[in-house]
Design a protein around this motif. Sequence first.
Motif, short mmCIF file in Angstrom:
data_model
loop_
_atom_site.label_atom_id
_atom_site.label_comp_id
_atom_site.label_asym_id
_atom_site.label_seq_id
_atom_site.Cartn_x
_atom_site.Cartn_y
_atom_site.Cartn_z
N ILE A 160 75.09 52.44 41.53
CA ILE A 160 74.91 52.33 39.70
C ILE A 160 75.99 52.24 39.08
CG2 ILE A 160 74.02 53.29 37.91
CD1 ILE A 160 71.92 52.65 40.41
N LEU A 161 77.18 52.77 39.69
CA LEU A 161 78.24 52.03 38.87
C LEU A 161 78.78 51.24 39.49
CD1 LEU A 161 80.44 55.76 39.37
CD2 LEU A 161 79.75 54.81 37.14
N LEU A 162 78.29 50.37 40.75
CA LEU A 162 78.47 49.27 40.91
C LEU A 162 78.24 48.22 40.36
CD1 LEU A 162 80.91 46.75 42.30
CD2 LEU A 162 79.37 47.15 43.96
N GLN A 163 76.86 48.75 40.46
CA GLN A 163 75.84 47.72 39.20
C GLN A 163 76.38 47.68 37.93
OE1 GLN A 163 71.98 48.40 39.93
NE2 GLN A 163 71.99 48.92 41.81
N ALA A 164 76.82 48.56 37.27
CA ALA A 164 77.19 48.87 36.04
C ALA A 164 78.65 47.88 35.32
CB ALA A 164 77.09 49.81 35.33
N GLY A 165 79.41 47.96 36.40
CA GLY A 165 80.36 46.76 36.78
C GLY A 165 80.17 46.20 36.88
N LEU A 166 79.92 45.53 37.43
CA LEU A 166 79.33 43.46 37.57
C LEU A 166 78.59 43.56 36.72
CD1 LEU A 166 78.08 43.48 41.62
CD2 LEU A 166 80.31 42.75 40.72
N ILE A 167 77.43 43.73 35.67
CA ILE A 167 76.52 43.06 34.38
C ILE A 167 77.87 43.26 33.67
CG2 ILE A 167 74.59 44.50 33.02
CD1 ILE A 167 73.28 46.12 34.74
N TRP A 168 78.99 43.99 33.75
CA TRP A 168 79.55 44.23 32.68
C TRP A 168 80.51 42.66 32.77
CZ3 TRP A 168 83.39 48.57 31.24
CH2 TRP A 168 83.74 49.29 30.07
N VAL A 169 80.72 42.73 34.09
CA VAL A 169 81.65 41.50 33.98
C VAL A 169 81.18 40.38 33.91
CG1 VAL A 169 82.63 39.82 35.92
CG2 VAL A 169 82.95 42.35 35.94
N LYS A 170 79.82 40.67 34.00
CA LYS A 170 78.58 39.05 33.60
C LYS A 170 78.50 38.81 31.74
CE LYS A 170 76.26 38.55 38.05
NZ LYS A 170 75.28 38.41 38.51
N THR A 171 78.32 40.57 31.51
CA THR A 171 77.52 40.16 30.03
C THR A 171 78.56 40.87 28.73
OG1 THR A 171 77.08 42.24 29.56
CG2 THR A 171 75.70 40.30 30.67
N SER A 172 80.09 41.34 29.51
CA SER A 172 80.51 41.61 28.52
C SER A 172 79.93 42.80 27.51
CB SER A 172 81.61 40.79 27.81
OG SER A 172 82.22 39.52 28.09
N GLU A 173 79.02 43.68 28.00
CA GLU A 173 78.40 44.89 27.17
C GLU A 173 78.74 45.94 28.35
OE1 GLU A 173 75.12 43.19 25.47
OE2 GLU A 173 76.25 41.90 24.33
N PHE A 174 79.16 47.50 28.14
CA PHE A 174 78.37 48.28 28.72
C PHE A 174 77.92 49.10 27.72
CE2 PHE A 174 79.87 52.05 30.73
CZ PHE A 174 79.68 52.30 31.55
N SER A 175 76.95 49.28 28.50
CA SER A 175 76.04 50.53 27.73
C SER A 175 76.78 51.81 28.09
CB SER A 175 73.80 50.51 26.95
OG SER A 175 74.16 51.13 26.56
N PHE A 176 76.97 52.93 28.22
CA PHE A 176 76.82 54.17 29.57
C PHE A 176 75.98 55.02 29.03
CE2 PHE A 176 77.64 58.58 29.73
CZ PHE A 176 78.35 58.39 30.87
N GLY A 177 75.33 54.96 27.99
CA GLY A 177 73.72 55.82 28.20
C GLY A 177 71.99 55.13 29.00
N GLN A 178 71.93 53.39 28.89
CA GLN A 178 71.19 53.16 29.48
C GLN A 178 71.52 52.53 31.21
OE1 GLN A 178 71.20 48.59 28.25
NE2 GLN A 178 70.15 49.26 26.39
N ASN A 179 73.42 53.13 31.05
CA ASN A 179 73.40 52.81 32.63
C ASN A 179 73.46 54.37 33.53
OD1 ASN A 179 74.81 50.18 34.09
ND2 ASN A 179 75.91 50.60 32.28
N LEU A 180 73.47 55.63 32.64
CA LEU A 180 73.05 56.47 32.53
C LEU A 180 71.42 56.50 33.01
CD1 LEU A 180 74.35 59.99 33.59
CD2 LEU A 180 73.54 60.03 31.05
N VAL A 181 70.85 56.44 32.15
CA VAL A 181 69.44 56.32 32.33
C VAL A 181 68.74 55.60 33.99
CG1 VAL A 181 67.26 55.65 31.52
CG2 VAL A 181 69.02 56.68 29.97
N LYS A 182 69.62 55.00 33.53
CA LYS A 182 69.58 53.98 34.88
C LYS A 182 69.45 54.22 36.34
CE LYS A 182 69.63 49.45 37.11
NZ LYS A 182 70.91 48.14 37.10
N LEU A 183 70.88 55.51 36.16
CA LEU A 183 70.84 56.45 37.17
C LEU A 183 70.62 57.63 37.73
CD1 LEU A 183 72.92 57.57 39.32
CD2 LEU A 183 74.19 58.61 38.08
N LEU A 184 70.17 57.98 36.92
CA LEU A 184 68.99 58.94 36.49
C LEU A 184 67.25 58.51 37.22
CD1 LEU A 184 69.01 61.27 33.73
CD2 LEU A 184 69.59 61.28 36.29
N VAL A 185 67.21 57.24 37.19
CA VAL A 185 65.66 56.48 37.69
C VAL A 185 66.44 56.05 38.71
CG1 VAL A 185 64.28 54.70 37.26
CG2 VAL A 185 64.82 56.05 34.87
N SER A 186 67.50 55.87 39.02
CA SER A 186 67.38 55.25 40.57
C SER A 186 67.30 56.74 41.83
CB SER A 186 68.25 54.49 40.85
OG SER A 186 68.97 53.76 41.72
#
Length: 526
Positions: A160-186
């Motif tokens: 999940i952290l890797l996916q968050a980093g890759l999205i950050w690389v592509k979009t230049s945007e990072f949302s800790f809350g969204q990624n935390l929710v995604k981690l919990l959902v996953s």
Amino acid sequence: MAFFVSTFILLVTVAMANLLAQWVPISKNYLALGAGIVGALIPSLNQLVLPFENDIFMMLILAPLLFFEGQVTPMVKVSKGIPSILGTAFILAIVSAIVVTVGVHQGFAVGLPLALVMVAISTPTDATAFESVITGRKISQRLGDQLKMESLFNDATGLILLQAGLIWVKTSEFSFGQNLVKLLVSALGGALVGGILAVVFMIFRQALVRTEGNVISSQTLVYLLTPIIIYLVAERLDVSGIIAVVVAGLIHNGEANSSRFTAPRQMYLGTQLMNFSSEILNGGVFVILGISLERIVQSQHQKMFQSLDWLWLGLVIYGGLLICRLVYAYGFAMKRQWLNSWVFALGGVHGTVTLAMTFSIAGMVSTFWFRQVILVETVVIVLSMLVPTILFRWLLPRDGDALVKDEILARIRQEMTAVGIQRVQELDLPAAVKRLVIYDLQDQTKTNPLRSYLRRWRGIISHREAINFLQSRDQRWAMMQAFASERAFLAEQARQHVVDVALLHDVYTEVLMSEALVVDPYSRMV
């Protein structure tokens, strides 16, 4: 065709490494790693092995391996260790990733997104690699279980952290809350999917085994395909396939303990296949790791000497994660015990999951950074295995029991076999029958030389040692009498606490299996 050739070479390499491990006092996983490197150095062999495929590795090797590891883990350990699992596999992984990412960004002027990608790949730990670095050393059961539980569940956090980093690389945007929710959902979704599918498979197989239509071969195929199916379904539903197969394995542990005697043949076959598959997959993981590391060095050797940034980055990432683990262990997990805290920190060994995550980002970052990440993660993997291997020689006591185990087992078998032979000699049987039975009993101690075996083999195929039906019945009866005497001897040894009961159980099991070969009407070898 290329896939089968590649698989054949990998299996032969694993077999050779396992054989060599019987004579070389080194962990068989290290030997498998070395065998993979040597194989990759031979051009004619290297070109026959397919390039590393992340999806195939995760589905056909890692998923079954984690499923089997989960199956040999009692659910009670997981339920009691939930606070520890949450602390190490999620909280420690996330906090250490944040700390080291910021450190890499500040120290090397690497962008935060790329720094997170590199650190996330280094987050998952490997239980199999950890077993390699503690070979021949004693470690407390509690600490070993804690490190194993961490490695079973922190893969999802790293992904999940890797996916968050890759999205950050592509979009230049990072949302800790969204990624935390995604981690919990996953994570929770993977546990839910794995649990539901495992229960469905369990009910189906348990319902079938209680009918006349049960077929062991079909049941076994369903069992072996279970982790692959569960992994694919979970990934298709966009939840953690890794956690799904781990949870499925834990549920199957409860199933095995609840229905051991419903179909003993099926249970025994499944257990042996699980042990066999685990050993082969473990060896295969390190052979693949060795081949991949050598190929990385070959393809990147020119860049390696142009700049050493990759080396310093690898050292900082490994060192930063190690310090975070040490602080967490000393302050929380190990209750201010320095020795256990160091063992816990060094126990965060990285292996093929890290390698698989590295290759999974191909095409998602620039070619320059992909090559940089490959070299950095190679440093992290090598250091995480090499450093504890060296330091554990001082931090952990030598496992003296392992050194004398073979000697004790050899002595027990000799004494036990002597009891069985004595029983046969007391029986009123023809000399030819006694000779055959005593020869078979001596095989338990491996004292029959190769020349004697070849003479026996020639006698059997030429019918010189053929016996009639009555003599065959006497031979079977004599073997049963001998085995009964041997089991009685072992039981008395256990009652008197002459040696460790676990060692006696090991030999006792061999006697039971030998007797089963004699009395089993389905055995085609007698």
